[in-house]
Design a protein around this motif. Structure first.
Motif, mmCIF file in Angstrom:
data_model
loop_
_atom_site.group_PDB
_atom_site.id
_atom_site.type_symbol
_atom_site.label_atom_id
_atom_site.label_comp_id
_atom_site.label_asym_id
_atom_site.label_seq_id
_atom_site.Cartn_x
_atom_site.Cartn_y
_atom_site.Cartn_z
ATOM 1 N N LYS A 54 35.713 -0.363 -21.029
ATOM 2 C CA LYS A 54 35.221 0.178 -19.758
ATOM 3 C C LYS A 54 34.083 -0.672 -19.211
ATOM 4 C CE LYS A 54 33.557 4.498 -17.688
ATOM 5 N NZ LYS A 54 33.177 5.915 -17.965
ATOM 6 N N SER A 55 33.247 -1.188 -20.096
ATOM 7 C CA SER A 55 32.112 -2.006 -19.663
ATOM 8 C C SER A 55 32.553 -3.260 -18.910
ATOM 9 C CB SER A 55 31.252 -2.397 -20.873
ATOM 10 O OG SER A 55 32.017 -3.123 -21.820
ATOM 11 N N PHE A 56 33.737 -3.778 -19.252
ATOM 12 C CA PHE A 56 34.265 -4.950 -18.543
ATOM 13 C C PHE A 56 34.485 -4.609 -17.067
ATOM 14 C CE2 PHE A 56 37.844 -7.226 -16.717
ATOM 15 C CZ PHE A 56 37.571 -8.552 -17.020
ATOM 16 N N TYR A 57 35.097 -3.462 -16.807
ATOM 17 C CA TYR A 57 35.376 -3.051 -15.430
ATOM 18 C C TYR A 57 34.094 -2.675 -14.696
ATOM 19 C CZ TYR A 57 40.099 -3.018 -17.270
ATOM 20 O OH TYR A 57 41.288 -3.384 -17.859
ATOM 21 N N GLU A 58 33.140 -2.128 -15.415
ATOM 22 C CA GLU A 58 31.850 -1.821 -14.794
ATOM 23 C C GLU A 58 31.145 -3.099 -14.360
ATOM 24 O OE1 GLU A 58 30.805 2.346 -17.153
ATOM 25 O OE2 GLU A 58 30.217 0.420 -18.036
ATOM 26 N N ASN A 59 31.237 -4.127 -15.183
ATOM 27 C CA ASN A 59 30.668 -5.422 -14.811
ATOM 28 C C ASN A 59 31.383 -6.003 -13.599
ATOM 29 O OD1 ASN A 59 29.127 -7.907 -15.110
ATOM 30 N ND2 ASN A 59 30.972 -8.814 -15.984
#
Length: 221
Positions: free
Chosen positions: A179-184
């Motif tokens: 999820k952190s990838f998409y948040e970035n």
């Protein structure tokens, strides 16, 4: 065999999305035009008019992570502009065929685009598009966005298989990235909300990389 679950996500501004009546797939229309009331039982959500379709797609992924159907079909409000004006019925038939073959990613475009780190060749200085967005006339920072996403040097060339921003992707491919990838990714878009630096355009050349199933994000030790 159980039928694959499918959901359509539409990034809409002021386009006519009545073509959604051509499918029984459930759909979420993210409306940025503010003038859409209802479309035959489809779910409507409002978003600010920023960040092109990438803003819509990443917002959807982040808000629903990790619960997705077997396949998500991401489409622009007028997905037929870049597809030789084929019909909605033909698009959904093509999607059904790819899903039946267990395809993990497929771009709805009649062409593939080969470009360099600056998105060249491109038509960002097309006189007919002048004034439509703040990044008109500039290059596309494909390599720069790639490096910010994957924390490693960018290749010199890219082959974009979903250059129109219309594609289907399997749940497992979405979940390959945390999820952190998409948040970035969303933060990169929010930093350029009016596409003044063409960040949104860069993502159109990177969808096949984002959803390629590779877990290799960071550079090797």
């Amino acid at each position: 065999m159980n039928r694959a679950s499918v959901e359509i996500v539409v990034a809409r501004y002021k386009e006519d999305v009545s073509w959604l009546a051509e499918t029984d797939y459930p759909a979420i229309i993210y409306d940025k035009g503010g003038d859409l009331v209802a479309v035959g039982g489809k779910c409507l959500k409002s978003l600010p008019n920023i960040g092109r379709e990438g803003h819509t797609y990443f917002t959807h992924i982040i808000e629903n992570y990790p619960v997705f159907p077997d396949y998500t079909i991401f489409l622009q409000g007028d997905p037929f502009f870049h597809t030789e004006k084929i019909t909605a019925h033909e698009v959904f038939e093509q999607a059904a065929q790819k899903i039946a073959k267990n395809a993990k990613f497929f771009g709805f475009a009649w062409f593939k685009l080969r470009c360099d780190r600056l998105g060249r060749p491109h038509d960002m200085d097309d006189p007919k598009s002048k004034g439509k967005w703040k990044g008109w006339g500039k290059d596309i920072p494909v390599g720069e966005v790639f490096e910010k996403l994957f924390k490693r040097p960018s290749p010199e060339q890219f082959i974009a298989s979903a250059p129109t921003g219309n594609f289907l992707v399997a749940r497992e491919r979405i979940l390959t990235r945390p999820k952190s990838f998409y948040e970035n990714a969303l933060e990169l878009i929010l930093a350029d909300p009016d596409d003044e630096n063409n960040t949104g355009h860069a993502f159109e050349r990177l969808w096949q990389v984002i959803f390629n199933g590779s877990t290799h994000i960071n550079p090797p030790e």
